[in-house]
Design an enzyme around this catalytic site. Structure first.
Site, mmCIF file in Angstrom:
data_model
loop_
_atom_site.group_PDB
_atom_site.id
_atom_site.type_symbol
_atom_site.label_atom_id
_atom_site.label_comp_id
_atom_site.label_asym_id
_atom_site.label_seq_id
_atom_site.Cartn_x
_atom_site.Cartn_y
_atom_site.Cartn_z
ATOM 1 N N ASN A 15 44.488 46.344 27.776
ATOM 2 C CA ASN A 15 43.736 45.127 28.049
ATOM 3 C C ASN A 15 42.604 45.014 27.026
ATOM 4 O O ASN A 15 41.713 45.872 26.971
ATOM 5 C CB ASN A 15 43.194 45.199 29.480
ATOM 6 C CG ASN A 15 42.456 43.949 29.858
ATOM 7 O OD1 ASN A 15 41.694 43.411 29.058
ATOM 8 N ND2 ASN A 15 42.655 43.486 31.074
ATOM 9 N N HIS A 18 37.665 43.203 26.533
ATOM 10 C CA HIS A 18 36.271 43.551 26.255
ATOM 11 C C HIS A 18 35.958 43.650 24.773
ATOM 12 O O HIS A 18 34.791 43.743 24.394
ATOM 13 C CB HIS A 18 35.869 44.791 27.058
ATOM 14 C CG HIS A 18 35.898 44.473 28.528
ATOM 15 N ND1 HIS A 18 35.165 43.437 29.060
ATOM 16 C CD2 HIS A 18 36.632 44.974 29.553
ATOM 17 C CE1 HIS A 18 35.420 43.351 30.360
ATOM 18 N NE2 HIS A 18 36.316 44.264 30.674
ATOM 19 N N HIS A 51 43.070 38.600 29.971
ATOM 20 C CA HIS A 51 42.721 37.800 31.148
ATOM 21 C C HIS A 51 41.934 36.583 30.678
ATOM 22 O O HIS A 51 40.802 36.712 30.215
ATOM 23 C CB HIS A 51 41.872 38.674 32.091
ATOM 24 C CG HIS A 51 41.548 38.039 33.403
ATOM 25 N ND1 HIS A 51 40.859 38.707 34.380
ATOM 26 C CD2 HIS A 51 41.808 36.820 33.907
ATOM 27 C CE1 HIS A 51 40.705 37.922 35.435
ATOM 28 N NE2 HIS A 51 41.271 36.754 35.164
ATOM 29 N N ARG A 53 39.846 34.115 31.815
ATOM 30 C CA ARG A 53 39.102 33.799 33.042
ATOM 31 C C ARG A 53 38.688 32.341 33.043
ATOM 32 O O ARG A 53 38.544 31.722 31.984
ATOM 33 C CB ARG A 53 37.859 34.694 33.157
ATOM 34 C CG ARG A 53 38.196 36.162 33.368
ATOM 35 C CD ARG A 53 36.933 36.960 33.646
ATOM 36 N NE ARG A 53 36.476 36.753 34.995
ATOM 37 C CZ ARG A 53 36.666 37.606 36.011
ATOM 38 N NH1 ARG A 53 37.270 38.747 35.804
ATOM 39 N NH2 ARG A 53 36.228 37.328 37.214
ATOM 40 N N ARG A 57 34.684 34.036 29.811
ATOM 41 C CA ARG A 57 33.613 34.946 29.402
ATOM 42 C C ARG A 57 34.074 35.925 28.322
ATOM 43 O O ARG A 57 33.258 36.489 27.621
ATOM 44 C CB ARG A 57 33.054 35.709 30.604
ATOM 45 C CG ARG A 57 33.993 36.734 31.178
ATOM 46 C CD ARG A 57 33.353 37.500 32.303
ATOM 47 N NE ARG A 57 33.170 36.682 33.487
ATOM 48 C CZ ARG A 57 33.072 37.183 34.729
ATOM 49 N NH1 ARG A 57 33.097 38.475 34.906
ATOM 50 N NH2 ARG A 57 32.958 36.395 35.772
ATOM 51 N N GLU A 78 46.832 37.711 32.343
ATOM 52 C CA GLU A 78 46.254 37.739 33.693
ATOM 53 C C GLU A 78 45.631 36.388 33.961
ATOM 54 O O GLU A 78 44.866 35.872 33.126
ATOM 55 C CB GLU A 78 45.189 38.834 33.792
ATOM 56 C CG GLU A 78 45.769 40.225 33.670
ATOM 57 C CD GLU A 78 44.709 41.303 33.720
ATOM 58 O OE1 GLU A 78 45.078 42.473 33.663
ATOM 59 O OE2 GLU A 78 43.504 40.964 33.803
ATOM 60 N N THR A 109 37.700 42.131 38.314
ATOM 61 C CA THR A 109 38.572 41.745 39.417
ATOM 62 C C THR A 109 38.422 42.775 40.521
ATOM 63 O O THR A 109 38.981 43.861 40.445
ATOM 64 C CB THR A 109 40.030 41.659 38.929
ATOM 65 O OG1 THR A 109 40.029 40.918 37.718
ATOM 66 C CG2 THR A 109 40.908 40.975 39.944
ATOM 67 N N GLU A 159 51.456 44.578 40.585
ATOM 68 C CA GLU A 159 50.550 45.546 39.965
ATOM 69 C C GLU A 159 49.632 46.056 41.061
ATOM 70 O O GLU A 159 48.894 45.280 41.690
ATOM 71 C CB GLU A 159 49.754 44.912 38.823
ATOM 72 C CG GLU A 159 48.844 45.951 38.166
ATOM 73 C CD GLU A 159 48.305 45.546 36.813
ATOM 74 O OE1 GLU A 159 49.024 44.848 36.073
ATOM 75 O OE2 GLU A 159 47.174 45.931 36.506
ATOM 76 N N HIS A 198 43.475 49.246 36.853
ATOM 77 C CA HIS A 198 42.061 49.000 37.160
ATOM 78 C C HIS A 198 41.307 50.321 37.315
ATOM 79 O O HIS A 198 41.643 51.137 38.162
ATOM 80 C CB HIS A 198 41.848 48.157 38.414
ATOM 81 C CG HIS A 198 40.503 47.494 38.402
ATOM 82 N ND1 HIS A 198 40.292 46.234 37.897
ATOM 83 C CD2 HIS A 198 39.281 47.963 38.762
ATOM 84 C CE1 HIS A 198 39.008 45.944 37.981
ATOM 85 N NE2 HIS A 198 38.370 46.971 38.487
HETATM 86 N N1 PXP Z 1 45.051 45.083 35.653
HETATM 87 C C1 PXP Z 1 44.489 43.948 36.143
HETATM 88 C C2 PXP Z 1 45.334 43.009 36.921
HETATM 89 C C3 PXP Z 1 43.133 43.651 35.881
HETATM 90 O O1 PXP Z 1 42.579 42.519 36.357
HETATM 91 C C4 PXP Z 1 42.382 44.544 35.099
HETATM 92 C C5 PXP Z 1 40.955 44.236 34.781
HETATM 93 O O2 PXP Z 1 40.875 43.048 34.075
HETATM 94 C C6 PXP Z 1 43.027 45.687 34.586
HETATM 95 C C7 PXP Z 1 44.353 45.938 34.912
HETATM 96 C C8 PXP Z 1 42.315 46.654 33.706
HETATM 97 O O3 PXP Z 1 41.268 47.262 34.387
HETATM 98 P P1 PXP Z 1 40.235 48.137 33.588
HETATM 99 O O4 PXP Z 1 39.580 47.226 32.608
HETATM 100 O O5 PXP Z 1 39.322 48.648 34.649
HETATM 101 O O6 PXP Z 1 41.017 49.230 32.892
#
Ligand code: PXP
Length: 247
Positions: A15, A18, A51, A53, A57, A78, A109, A159, A198
């Site tokens: 992901n 960030h 994602h 959003r 952001r 996402e 999330t 997921e 997550h």
């Molecule tokens: N999976 C989903 C569906 C998420 O919403 C997120 C966070 O955006 C992640 C995985 C990744 O989580 P993390 O950033 O805590 O590794």
């Protein structure tokens, strides 16, 4: 480069949100999440997760096409279950769309989607995505009622939210791990492919990676944080090695 979606191999989706968070802090183009996607592809990541959003952001609309064009990796988008996000998904046709709950004020999330309570809202969105050939995933808490709801909705993937597991300590962590393992087994038994994500880190990923039915992990915040210190290539490789070791 092709990436066969082999069920034996635990896939790692990275992901890259960030990277865009840091970019947006200054409003310019740097650091570019596209460059992150290219590094993930170069070191053998299996997918890119982003994602979009509602408040934009981190990832922005224009990032999606750029990410899709930059690598051959499947994009897992996402998205909240809104008409706006549905239209965007149908326009970009990512490999997969993971429907997540979204509240503007949350930092990330925080909980799973209430697939059971929101059946009527989700059903047409899942159907439209499926009809467009997009693999639909529902980001849910590891609870039987949510797996059953995913079955009723005809989602091919769930997921499992690993946030509770990641935050728990000691005995409670074992309870959360057992719940995730049981729900992965229940999903697989009913023909749904379980993924998880997550809050996963080098320290807590291995028990999750060892759950045999889980086909994919999506990991973001920790990897991007580690990348600041060691580089994204090294962070992805280390996570990959830990996952392989646990399997
Ligand atoms: N999976 C989903 C569906 C998420 O919403 C997120 C966070 O955006 C992640 C995985 C990744 O989580 P993390 O950033 O805590 O590794």
């Amino acid at each position: 480069m092709s990436h066969p979606l082999s069920p034996e191999r635990l896939r790692l989706g990275v992901n890259i949100d960030h990277v865009a968070t840091i970019r947006n802090a200054r409003g310019g183009d740097h650091p570019d999440p596209v460059r992150a996607a290219q590094i993930v592809a170069a070191v053998g990541g299996d997918g890119i997760t982003a994602h979009l959003r509602e408040d934009r952001r981190h990832i922005r609309d224009e990032d999606l096409a750029r990410i899709q064009a930059a690598t051959n990796l499947p994009l897992n988008l996402e998205m909240a279950a809104t008409d706006e996000m549905l239209a965007i998904a149908l326009r970009h046709k990512p490999h997969a769309a993971c429907i997540v709950p979204e509240r503007r004020e949350e930092r990330t999330t925080e909980g799973g989607l209430d697939a059971a309570g929101q059946h009527n809202r989700l059903a047409p969105i899942v159907a439209r995505l499926r009809d467009a050939g997009i693999r639909v995933s529902l980001f849910i808490a590891p609870e039987p009622a949510q797996i059953e709801a995913a079955m009723r909705l005809g989602a091919p993937v769930v997921e499992l939210h690993t946030g509770e597991y990641a935050h728990a300590q000691g005995e409670q962590r074992e309870i959360e791990l057992r719940r995730l393992a049981d729900m992965a087994a229940l999903a697989a038994k009913n023909g749904i492919e379980p993924h998880a994500g997550h809050g996963l880190t080098y320290d807590n990923v291995q028990p999750i990676a060892a759950i045999p039915q889980i086909a994919e992990l999506n990991i973001g915040h920790y990897l991007i944080g580690e990348a600041i210190f060691t580089g994204l290539d090294s962070a992805v490789r280390r996570m990959r090695d830990l996952m392989d070791e646990a399997r």
